[in-house]
Design a protein around this motif. Structure first.
Motif, short mmCIF file in Angstrom:
data_model
loop_
_atom_site.label_atom_id
_atom_site.label_comp_id
_atom_site.label_asym_id
_atom_site.label_seq_id
_atom_site.Cartn_x
_atom_site.Cartn_y
_atom_site.Cartn_z
N HIS A 1 4.56 13.13 -1.86
CA HIS A 1 6.23 11.93 -2.26
C HIS A 1 7.32 12.80 -1.68
O HIS A 1 9.11 11.50 -1.43
N HIS B 1 0.82 -1.30 -0.11
CA HIS B 1 -0.29 -0.09 0.40
C HIS B 1 0.53 1.56 -0.25
O HIS B 1 0.34 2.06 0.37
N LYS C 1 2.00 3.45 -2.55
CA LYS C 1 0.52 4.83 -2.80
C LYS C 1 0.14 5.54 -1.55
O LYS C 1 -0.05 6.91 -2.11
N ASN C 2 -0.77 4.23 -0.86
CA ASN C 2 -1.03 5.47 0.24
C ASN C 2 0.18 6.65 1.26
O ASN C 2 -0.84 7.23 1.00
N VAL C 3 0.55 6.37 0.90
CA VAL C 3 1.73 7.29 1.90
C VAL C 3 1.47 8.30 0.75
O VAL C 3 2.38 9.23 1.54
N ASN C 4 2.54 8.07 -0.60
CA ASN C 4 2.28 9.30 -1.32
C ASN C 4 1.27 9.57 -1.59
O ASN C 4 1.46 11.53 -0.98
N ASP C 5 0.26 9.22 -1.25
CA ASP C 5 -1.55 10.20 -1.27
C ASP C 5 -1.72 10.84 -0.12
O ASP C 5 -1.86 12.51 -0.28
N THR C 6 -0.96 10.69 1.27
CA THR C 6 -1.50 10.88 2.09
C THR C 6 -0.85 12.08 2.64
O THR C 6 -1.07 13.10 2.96
N TRP C 7 1.06 11.80 2.51
CA TRP C 7 1.88 12.89 3.05
C TRP C 7 2.84 12.78 2.20
O TRP C 7 4.07 13.81 2.43
N HIS D 1 6.92 9.36 10.27
CA HIS D 1 5.54 10.64 9.78
C HIS D 1 4.67 9.19 9.30
O HIS D 1 3.76 9.82 10.17
N ILE D 2 4.79 8.14 9.10
CA ILE D 2 4.00 7.51 8.47
C ILE D 2 3.91 6.24 9.56
O ILE D 2 2.31 5.54 9.42
#
Length: 571
Positions: free
Chosen positions: A213, A203, A205-211, A275-276
């Motif tokens: 690039h 998942h 993509k969720n990292v890039n979308d949420t926090w 961060h994540i």
């Protein structure tokens, strides 16, 4: 370009051109040698001293021209440089024919993309015995060494830019293939195992979308750091693309690689990413099979990774086709005959299925050993019959188990079983008639029964094996015919049967009038297993009720699955 340069690598050609320009017009000698001390290139100054043209010297060794003591000293000097990986400077006397020369020489190693020394360069100036080294010659030699070192640094920087991932600093995809192919060649030559592991962040993509690039990039860098902490110095981590990475594990077989992958998986799962927080990864593992292509090897590892994604992520899947592909190579070497080895990764999680699978492995090993040992036909026939009975019995049990477990592909799986049994019987008849080649029987047993069916097709129902009692006969009480059959099997070799339990309603089994009971064939004995008792129960005349009826209804109304669906995107 002169003919003596055409066999050099592009980097070696560039180095020779550089040295040609640097020492043009001087009396400096220079050249290149490989690790076996063969000359790869010499300039005209070397050729003039030796007394042979450059292209004739290429491929020869120093002891073809130098006096024995001088050749031994040169070998010693050059071996020290190749072993240390660092340049060195010497002043030595060299005997060629009836003449003796004194050379002040700089020797320097040449390395490949992996940092391994593959060849050696030398630059030298001839000095008079009486003068030795004057200040001008000393300065010239030092400048030559500095120039060569600066050139090596430039080459290393360019190589690093071309072979590493600019974000994470690990090797890039191009370099991963270079290293992988080198390991394939080494394995083909030495039979030392090598395995690759594909890793993909779950998942991501969720990292890039949420926090964003920038945070995503930081996560990739941190991921590589955590992975490298779990690897040996000889292991290789490379970025394959995006959030996917490949790990090359030299001298590592499939089982050992699975341990490494699990260590990495656990380390990632336990790591607190800035961060994540928590992040997981999925892994596909494949051992190299001698003779296969790089792309085939990668494809198998990638397929295993896809299965890991498809089965829920944050897990490891081992490639199960390695056995299928490895058989011909092992079969060609009867002295190193392959025995099928059970691995924990083959377990379905169901006790009956796994026990019977192991038994089939043992049956197959016994038969293959007898075939390659040249045992008499009558002995082989007995083993074939035993294996056929074991396969048929297992298939019957397995079909009952997967139906009770609610596997939607149960009917399709049963059709696969029927196809395998029909082919097995045809091959058995051909063997009995003397019309079957050994390789064809071997291929069927190892390919069709073990590799393709047990290790690939059967994995489709593994996710449904969450009820360990399904198909064991313990999920419902035994009644009627099933109970009588189970009770008879338990007392088949006894002269007097034990009193049956009142709770099961089992009738007292017959003892053949007190006579010695007839010996039972392995097939009949197998029928008394719990799974066979459950099968008998499902075929009894009394109507099914309760849980048994519901299970049967599920099996009868299950939809027929499509034959293998194509891959769907997973991240």
């Amino acid at each position: 370009m002169s003919s003596e340069k055409t066999h050099l690598t592009p980097e070696q050609v560039n180095l020779v051109r550089f040295l040609d320009n640097l020492f043009d017009g001087s009396q400096t000698v220079f050249g290149l040698k490989d690790r076996q001390h063969r000359f790869l290139y010499v300039n005209s100054e070397v050729a003039g001293i030796i007394g042979h043209p450059p292209d004739e010297i290429t491929g020869k060794k120093p002891d073809d021209y130098l006096l024995p003591d001088s050749a031994r000293l040169m070998y010693q000097r050059h071996e020290e440089v190749m072993a240390s990986g660092r340049p060195a400077r010497y002043v030595d006397q060299v005997g060629i024919g009836t003449r003796t020369f004194t050379f002040a020489t700089v020797c320097f190693p040449l390395k490949n993309d992996l940092g391994m020394v593959t060849s050696l360069g030398f630059v030298g100036v001839h000095v008079q015995d009486s003068i030795w080294l004057n200040a001008g010659m000393q300065e010239m030699l030092e400048k030559s060494q500095e120039t060569i070192l600066d050139l090596q640094r430039q080459i290393d920087d360019m190589r690093l830019q071309a072979t590493t991932d600019p974000l994470t600093g690990v090797w890039n995809r191009v370099q991963a293939e270079v290293i992988g192919r080198q390991e394939m060649t080494r394995q083909d030559r030495s039979s030392s195992p090598v395995t690759i592991v594909f890793a993909d962040l779950d998942h991501f993509k969720n990292v890039n979308d949420t926090w964003g690039h920038n945070i995503g990039d930081a996560v990739l860098i941190e991921f590589c750091r955590v992975v490298n902490e779990s690897l040996r110095a000889s292991d290789v981590l490379a970025r394959w693309g995006g959030e996917e990475f490949v790990i090359i594990l030299p001298d590592t077989d499939l089982d050992s690689a699975a341990i490494v992958a699990e260590r990495i998986r656990y380390a990632i799962e336990q790591h607190d990413f800035e961060h994540i927080g928590v992040l997981t990864a999925s892994f596909g593992v494949a051992a190299y099979i001698q003779g296969e292509t790089w792309h085939r090897w990668v494809e198998r590892a990638d397929s295993a990774l896809y299965r890991a994604k498809n089965k829920g992520r944050n897990r490891i899947e081992l490639d199960t086709i390695d056995l299928l592909e490895a058989i011909p190579a092992y079969f060609a070497q009867a002295s190193g005959f392959l025995r099928l080895a059970w691995r924990r990764s083959y377990d379905s999680g169901h006790p009956v299925v796994d026990r019977q699978h192991r038994q089939l492995f043992a049956h197959t090993n016994n038969l293959l050993s007898a075939l390659l040992a040249g045992k008499p036909r009558e002995n082989i026939t007995i083993l074939i019959n035993g294996l056929l009975e074991a396969v048929s019995g297992h298939f019957h049990d397995e079909e009952q188990i997967i139906r009770e477990a609610g596997f939607p592909g149960a009917e399709e799986h049963a059709r696969l079983h029927s196809s395998i049994v029909r082919k097995a019987k045809r091959l058995a008849r051909r063997y009995y008639d003397g019309r079957l080649e050994l390789g064809e029987l071997f291929s069927f047993l190892a390919y069709d029964v073990v590799a393709t069916h047990m290790l690939v097709d059967d994995q489709e129902f593994f996710p449904y094996m969450n009820n360990p009692l399904a198909g064991t006969g313990l999920s419902v009480p035994k009644t009627g015919k099933a109970a009588r059959k189970a009770g008879t099997a338990k007392t088949a070799n006894a002269t007097k049967a034990a009193k049956p339990s009142k709770t099961t309603g089992t009738a007292k089994p017959k003892t053949n009038g007190g006579a010695k009971p007839k010996a039972r064939t392995p097939r009949k004995t197998a029928a008394a297993s719990p799974a066979k008792a459950a099968r008998a129960a499902s075929g009894a005349k009394p109507a099914k009720t309760g849980k048994t009826a519901k299970t049967a209804a599920v099996a009868q109304t299950a939809k027929k699955p499509s034959k293998r669906a194509g891959k769907a995107p997973a991240s």
